[in-house]
Design a protein around this motif. Structure first.
Motif, PDB file in Angstrom:
ATOM      1  N   ILE A 156      14.977  21.864  -6.138  1.00  0.00           N
ATOM      2  CA  ILE A 156      14.966  23.321  -5.959  1.00  0.00           C
ATOM      3  C   ILE A 156      16.382  23.854  -5.844  1.00  0.00           C
ATOM      4  O   ILE A 156      16.718  24.898  -6.413  1.00  0.00           O
ATOM      5  CB  ILE A 156      14.152  23.706  -4.705  1.00  0.00           C
ATOM      6  CG1 ILE A 156      12.682  23.320  -4.886  1.00  0.00           C
ATOM      7  CG2 ILE A 156      14.271  25.209  -4.421  1.00  0.00           C
ATOM      8  CD1 ILE A 156      11.826  23.570  -3.655  1.00  0.00           C
ATOM      9  N   GLU A 157      17.233  23.147  -5.117  1.00  0.00           N
ATOM     10  CA  GLU A 157      18.590  23.636  -4.848  1.00  0.00           C
ATOM     11  C   GLU A 157      19.648  22.976  -5.727  1.00  0.00           C
ATOM     12  O   GLU A 157      20.820  22.921  -5.363  1.00  0.00           O
ATOM     13  CB  GLU A 157      18.919  23.449  -3.373  1.00  0.00           C
ATOM     14  CG  GLU A 157      17.974  24.249  -2.474  1.00  0.00           C
ATOM     15  CD  GLU A 157      18.475  24.366  -1.056  1.00  0.00           C
ATOM     16  OE1 GLU A 157      19.188  25.342  -0.770  1.00  0.00           O
ATOM     17  OE2 GLU A 157      18.139  23.492  -0.240  1.00  0.00           O
ATOM     18  N   LEU A 158      19.228  22.501  -6.890  1.00  0.00           N
ATOM     19  CA  LEU A 158      20.176  21.922  -7.836  1.00  0.00           C
ATOM     20  C   LEU A 158      21.149  22.995  -8.312  1.00  0.00           C
ATOM     21  O   LEU A 158      20.752  24.103  -8.671  1.00  0.00           O
ATOM     22  CB  LEU A 158      19.418  21.326  -9.020  1.00  0.00           C
ATOM     23  CG  LEU A 158      20.185  20.372  -9.939  1.00  0.00           C
ATOM     24  CD1 LEU A 158      20.669  19.145  -9.173  1.00  0.00           C
ATOM     25  CD2 LEU A 158      19.296  19.945 -11.101  1.00  0.00           C
ATOM     26  N   ARG A 159      22.438  22.657  -8.314  1.00  0.00           N
ATOM     27  CA  ARG A 159      23.489  23.607  -8.694  1.00  0.00           C
ATOM     28  C   ARG A 159      24.492  22.929  -9.632  1.00  0.00           C
ATOM     29  O   ARG A 159      24.666  21.711  -9.604  1.00  0.00           O
ATOM     30  CB  ARG A 159      24.281  24.087  -7.462  1.00  0.00           C
ATOM     31  CG  ARG A 159      23.453  24.771  -6.374  1.00  0.00           C
ATOM     32  CD  ARG A 159      23.061  26.178  -6.794  1.00  0.00           C
ATOM     33  NE  ARG A 159      22.450  26.904  -5.701  1.00  0.00           N
ATOM     34  CZ  ARG A 159      21.160  26.905  -5.409  1.00  0.00           C
ATOM     35  NH1 ARG A 159      20.330  26.167  -6.130  1.00  0.00           N
ATOM     36  NH2 ARG A 159      20.681  27.619  -4.398  1.00  0.00           N
ATOM     37  N   GLU A 160      25.199  23.750 -10.428  1.00  0.00           N
ATOM     38  CA  GLU A 160      26.352  23.224 -11.150  1.00  0.00           C
ATOM     39  C   GLU A 160      27.438  22.910 -10.124  1.00  0.00           C
ATOM     40  O   GLU A 160      27.493  23.511  -9.048  1.00  0.00           O
ATOM     41  CB  GLU A 160      26.839  24.233 -12.175  1.00  0.00           C
ATOM     42  CG  GLU A 160      25.833  24.428 -13.319  1.00  0.00           C
ATOM     43  CD  GLU A 160      26.371  25.314 -14.428  1.00  0.00           C
ATOM     44  OE1 GLU A 160      27.386  24.930 -15.047  1.00  0.00           O
ATOM     45  OE2 GLU A 160      25.799  26.387 -14.654  1.00  0.00           O
ATOM     46  N   ALA A 161      28.297  21.956 -10.444  1.00  0.00           N
ATOM     47  CA  ALA A 161      29.237  21.422  -9.464  1.00  0.00           C
ATOM     48  C   ALA A 161      30.099  22.496  -8.815  1.00  0.00           C
ATOM     49  O   ALA A 161      30.360  22.450  -7.611  1.00  0.00           O
ATOM     50  CB  ALA A 161      30.119  20.356 -10.116  1.00  0.00           C
ATOM     51  N   HIS A 162      30.527  23.497  -9.590  1.00  0.00           N
ATOM     52  CA  HIS A 162      31.435  24.507  -9.037  1.00  0.00           C
ATOM     53  C   HIS A 162      30.720  25.460  -8.068  1.00  0.00           C
ATOM     54  O   HIS A 162      31.374  26.210  -7.344  1.00  0.00           O
ATOM     55  CB  HIS A 162      32.088  25.315 -10.166  1.00  0.00           C
ATOM     56  CG  HIS A 162      31.130  26.205 -10.909  1.00  0.00           C
ATOM     57  ND1 HIS A 162      30.389  25.760 -11.982  1.00  0.00           N
ATOM     58  CD2 HIS A 162      30.775  27.510 -10.719  1.00  0.00           C
ATOM     59  CE1 HIS A 162      29.642  26.744 -12.436  1.00  0.00           C
ATOM     60  NE2 HIS A 162      29.842  27.818 -11.682  1.00  0.00           N
TER      61      HIS A 162
END
Length: 306
Positions: A156-162
């Motif tokens: 659910i809280e997957l994000r791009e690294a930046h």
């Protein structure tokens, strides 16, 4: 005048007791020696509240007043009785919860119900059969968990690294994801709020980018508020979807966690095949799946029996 419902009273008291030892949002580094005396995770608070609630209902059922003083002898009698029907993990969690809220050191007991040590890892063919019977968004979550070692809730809280800095006060190794093919580093909030890096293979990265939401979406999973930036399955609904698909296509379900077991076992085989020392391999993989104790990985390594 109606009498108070004992079950409702137990719920209220359990919530009050757990609230007294909450320190949500605080890092263990900041808390120092107090870290072992408080709860810093919403998930742990929820689990411990259920443990305390179980105990309070047990003592009410035994004729003890819910507000009567609690003794160590009573707590250990409760754990001893319940050890006949619980596995070790459940027994240990109740002991930890009761020790914390009642400020007493309780003896660790051995559960009488055996813990199964048979492996839970899916092979790729099994994972794909199940994924093909899921919706596209859930299938993407299933494939990401298998290939990247993600928990259902972490998707659910997957994000791009930046978009999400890694936890700065953790001793991250510099050789994480050693030996993996081309991919992209993402980040997610893991268990206990641990912000960690995740390797996503290129083909799944490209699919994720097509499912980016125009604006973050609030998601409530197991009573916890989270924000999603990708239209991808996650949390309890994904876990249930995968279990249903696994039962339908394979005739059995090893649980969504079996996908993380597969990642850990595949990584161990790769690293050992590259000549990496076994202890180093365990530490690398444990950090890749969001644990900072390499010994935890022993739970992921048993192979499935034929």
């Amino acid at each position: 005048m109606s009498r108070p419902n004992p079950s409702q009273t137990a719920n209220q008291l359990a919530r009050k007791l757990v609230s007294s030892v909450l320190a949500l949002g605080q890092s263990k580094t900041t808390l120092g020696t107090l870290a072992g005396c408080v709860i810093v995770s919403v998930g742990t608070a929820r689990d411990f509240e259920q443990c305390v609630r179980d105990f309070l209902r047990w003592r009410v059922a035994g004729g003890q007043g819910i507000d009567a003083p609690v003794t160590r002898l009573e707590l250990e009698e409760y754990l001893f009785q319940e050890s006949d029907r619980w596995r070790q993990k459940t027994l240990d969690q109740h002991r930890q919860a009761l020790s914390l809220v009642y400020t007493v050191a309780l003896t660790r007991l051995e559960a009488q119900v055996p813990t199964f040590t048979n492996g839970r890892a899916y092979i790729e063919e099994e994972m794909e059969k199940a994924a093909r019977h899921q919706s596209p968004r859930n299938a993407l979550g299933t494939r990401a968990a298998f290939r990247s070692g993600l928990r259902a809730i972490e998707l659910i809280e997957l994000r791009e690294a930046h978009e999400l800095p890694p936890q700065p006060d953790r001793p991250w190794r510099t050789d994480l994801f050693l030996g993996l093919p081309e991919g992209v580093i993402y980040r997610t909030n893991g268990k206990g709020g641990l912000a960690r890096s995740v390797w996503i293979p290129t083909e799944l990265h490209e699919q994720l980018q097509t499912r980016r939401l125009a604006a973050p979406l609030n998601v409530i999973d197991r009573k916890i508020n989270r924000q999603a930036v990708f239209d991808i399955g996650g949390g309890q609904s994904l876990s249930q979807s995968f279990s249903r698909a696994s039962m339908s296509t394979l005739g059995f379900s090893l649980g969504f966690h079996g996908l993380r077991h597969a990642y850990a076992q595949n990584r161990l085989e790769t690293l050992v095949g590259m000549g990496v020392d076994l202890l180093d391999a365990f530490e690398i993989i444990s950090q890749e799946v969001g644990h900072l104790r390499p010994d935890v990985l022993w739970h992921y390594t048993p192979r499935r029996k034929a």
